[in-house]
Scaffold this motif. Sequence first.
Motif, PDB file in Angstrom:
ATOM      1  N   ASP A  30      -1.468  42.082   2.208  1.00 47.47           N
ATOM      2  CA  ASP A  30      -1.775  40.923   1.373  1.00 47.47           C
ATOM      3  C   ASP A  30      -1.136  39.659   1.939  1.00 47.47           C
ATOM      4  O   ASP A  30       0.015  39.676   2.375  1.00 47.47           O
ATOM      5  CB  ASP A  30      -1.251  41.175  -0.045  1.00 47.47           C
ATOM      6  CG  ASP A  30      -1.299  39.926  -0.898  1.00 47.47           C
ATOM      7  OD1 ASP A  30      -2.406  39.407  -1.110  1.00 47.47           O
ATOM      8  OD2 ASP A  30      -0.227  39.448  -1.317  1.00 47.47           O
ATOM      9  N   HIS A  31      -1.883  38.562   1.941  1.00 44.28           N
ATOM     10  CA  HIS A  31      -1.380  37.305   2.485  1.00 44.28           C
ATOM     11  C   HIS A  31      -1.380  36.191   1.434  1.00 44.28           C
ATOM     12  O   HIS A  31      -1.558  35.023   1.761  1.00 44.28           O
ATOM     13  CB  HIS A  31      -2.210  36.880   3.705  1.00 44.28           C
ATOM     14  CG  HIS A  31      -1.780  37.543   4.971  1.00 44.28           C
ATOM     15  ND1 HIS A  31      -1.105  36.898   5.984  1.00 44.28           N
ATOM     16  CD2 HIS A  31      -1.894  38.828   5.369  1.00 44.28           C
ATOM     17  CE1 HIS A  31      -0.842  37.749   6.963  1.00 44.28           C
ATOM     18  NE2 HIS A  31      -1.312  38.930   6.609  1.00 44.28           N
ATOM     19  N   SER A  32      -1.194  36.560   0.168  1.00 47.77           N
ATOM     20  CA  SER A  32      -1.166  35.540  -0.874  1.00 47.77           C
ATOM     21  C   SER A  32       0.091  34.677  -0.794  1.00 47.77           C
ATOM     22  O   SER A  32       0.083  33.528  -1.238  1.00 47.77           O
ATOM     23  CB  SER A  32      -1.267  36.176  -2.260  1.00 47.77           C
ATOM     24  OG  SER A  32      -0.209  37.103  -2.471  1.00 47.77           O
ATOM     25  N   LEU A  33       1.166  35.214  -0.218  1.00 46.37           N
ATOM     26  CA  LEU A  33       2.384  34.441   0.029  1.00 46.37           C
ATOM     27  C   LEU A  33       2.554  34.254   1.532  1.00 46.37           C
ATOM     28  O   LEU A  33       2.409  35.219   2.296  1.00 46.37           O
ATOM     29  CB  LEU A  33       3.622  35.152  -0.529  1.00 46.37           C
ATOM     30  CG  LEU A  33       3.773  35.244  -2.042  1.00 46.37           C
ATOM     31  CD1 LEU A  33       5.068  35.958  -2.394  1.00 46.37           C
ATOM     32  CD2 LEU A  33       3.744  33.873  -2.677  1.00 46.37           C
ATOM     33  N   TYR A 253       0.609  22.754  -3.979  1.00 43.00           N
ATOM     34  CA  TYR A 253       0.119  24.136  -3.912  1.00 43.00           C
ATOM     35  C   TYR A 253       1.254  25.148  -3.963  1.00 43.00           C
ATOM     36  O   TYR A 253       1.177  26.166  -4.649  1.00 43.00           O
ATOM     37  CB  TYR A 253      -0.704  24.337  -2.641  1.00 43.00           C
ATOM     38  CG  TYR A 253      -1.117  25.773  -2.416  1.00 43.00           C
ATOM     39  CD1 TYR A 253      -2.162  26.326  -3.149  1.00 43.00           C
ATOM     40  CD2 TYR A 253      -0.460  26.579  -1.493  1.00 43.00           C
ATOM     41  CE1 TYR A 253      -2.535  27.647  -2.960  1.00 43.00           C
ATOM     42  CE2 TYR A 253      -0.828  27.893  -1.302  1.00 43.00           C
ATOM     43  CZ  TYR A 253      -1.870  28.430  -2.037  1.00 43.00           C
ATOM     44  OH  TYR A 253      -2.235  29.730  -1.855  1.00 43.00           O
ATOM     45  N   ASN A 256       2.911  27.107  -6.985  1.00 44.44           N
ATOM     46  CA  ASN A 256       2.328  28.306  -7.578  1.00 44.44           C
ATOM     47  C   ASN A 256       3.134  29.561  -7.271  1.00 44.44           C
ATOM     48  O   ASN A 256       3.020  30.551  -8.004  1.00 44.44           O
ATOM     49  CB  ASN A 256       0.892  28.495  -7.074  1.00 44.44           C
ATOM     50  CG  ASN A 256      -0.058  27.441  -7.595  1.00 44.44           C
ATOM     51  OD1 ASN A 256      -0.402  27.439  -8.757  1.00 44.44           O
ATOM     52  ND2 ASN A 256      -0.462  26.513  -6.734  1.00 44.44           N
ATOM     53  N   PHE A 257       3.894  29.570  -6.206  1.00 43.66           N
ATOM     54  CA  PHE A 257       4.607  30.805  -5.872  1.00 43.66           C
ATOM     55  C   PHE A 257       6.128  30.666  -5.938  1.00 43.66           C
ATOM     56  O   PHE A 257       6.852  31.487  -5.381  1.00 43.66           O
ATOM     57  CB  PHE A 257       4.160  31.365  -4.508  1.00 43.66           C
ATOM     58  CG  PHE A 257       4.175  30.390  -3.355  1.00 43.66           C
ATOM     59  CD1 PHE A 257       5.358  29.979  -2.782  1.00 43.66           C
ATOM     60  CD2 PHE A 257       2.977  29.915  -2.825  1.00 43.66           C
ATOM     61  CE1 PHE A 257       5.365  29.111  -1.708  1.00 43.66           C
ATOM     62  CE2 PHE A 257       2.968  29.046  -1.752  1.00 43.66           C
ATOM     63  CZ  PHE A 257       4.179  28.640  -1.182  1.00 43.66           C
ATOM     64  N   TRP A 289       5.503  28.437   4.083  1.00 41.48           N
ATOM     65  CA  TRP A 289       4.503  27.398   3.809  1.00 41.48           C
ATOM     66  C   TRP A 289       4.709  26.192   4.721  1.00 41.48           C
ATOM     67  O   TRP A 289       3.744  25.622   5.242  1.00 41.48           O
ATOM     68  CB  TRP A 289       4.589  26.996   2.345  1.00 41.48           C
ATOM     69  CG  TRP A 289       3.610  25.950   1.914  1.00 41.48           C
ATOM     70  CD1 TRP A 289       3.890  24.731   1.377  1.00 41.48           C
ATOM     71  CD2 TRP A 289       2.180  26.030   1.966  1.00 41.48           C
ATOM     72  NE1 TRP A 289       2.742  24.045   1.087  1.00 41.48           N
ATOM     73  CE2 TRP A 289       1.665  24.821   1.442  1.00 41.48           C
ATOM     74  CE3 TRP A 289       1.289  27.004   2.395  1.00 41.48           C
ATOM     75  CZ2 TRP A 289       0.309  24.559   1.344  1.00 41.48           C
ATOM     76  CZ3 TRP A 289      -0.072  26.746   2.299  1.00 41.48           C
ATOM     77  CH2 TRP A 289      -0.541  25.546   1.784  1.00 41.48           C
TER      78      TRP A 289
END
Length: 310
Positions: A30-33, A253, A256-257, A289
């Motif tokens: 998973d690459h959501s973070l 953005y 969100n994390f 990020w």
Amino acid sequence: MSTAQIQDDPFKTMVFDPSDPDPWLALYLDHSLPIDDTAKRCLLMGQRSWSRRWLFPVSRPLVFVWFCLVKVFRAITPNWPNLNGLLHKTIYWGLRTFGSPETNTLILRHFHIGSELLAFMKANAGLGPDAKKVSSHPLRPTRLKDIEDNLFLQHDLNIFNFIIELNQALRAQDRELMPVASPDFSMISDSFADFEALPDGWLNKIDVQTAVEFYTPMYAVMLPRADFVRAAHSLQLDETVAIYMARILGTDYHLNFVKNGHPLIANSTLQAGFRLMMHGLDCEALHGWLRVLKARQARGLPLDPRNPTA
């Protein structure tokens, strides 16, 4: 951590059984973070380890009782004892003796990441000559032995001193942080200097969350109450730092994390262990990020991926 120290890597293949998928493989892919691949591997290796699955839940109630007793002790004697030097020697010994290579890699990385996040904000705050009023004490450990040099305490001091001095300078200029047309990412590293060969003996099996859970009450009993409370509150500054970055970058953005809670509503110090884990995750994500944005800037792309015409 060297490649040679990654043994029986469960993420080296994407082959899996659809009827029994590995949840840790799913999180690794998973690459959501935007987390560094090495950091993600180290974190997930710890989460799926024996110590996290068995030692952590079994020992946690005992550690909680110990922590409550420490809080009562510190209410009676808030300033004595002050064993900062012994604390850092003890942390070094514990990590050298029991910490897994993945645990020690994550801990050493954290100090580099914290130093670079502060350096990014200072360089892009637009303070001009007043930038010298914002002190810096970058931490770049490459050996576990470096922990003995008050590394954890200095890490906490760095963030509070930075926020105080930055805002003093901004108030003196009667201004706020503003978006920067072309942010300076030069201090953001895509990789850090190689760490020493980390201990990998038969006792080096403790994952980072279990290590944090054990060392947090030790931190409370060996430091004056004010030092421990300051350290615990520093864990909630992730959202503050993320807001500063949003003002500089002109994009929100990454908010969100970041999930550690705003420090204006302080959590109990009894939650410090879990929040320290969230702090580490937040910092890895923020640094990741900034690496993404640095690469986009180098390619001439807009910083905000959601706005291709920016």
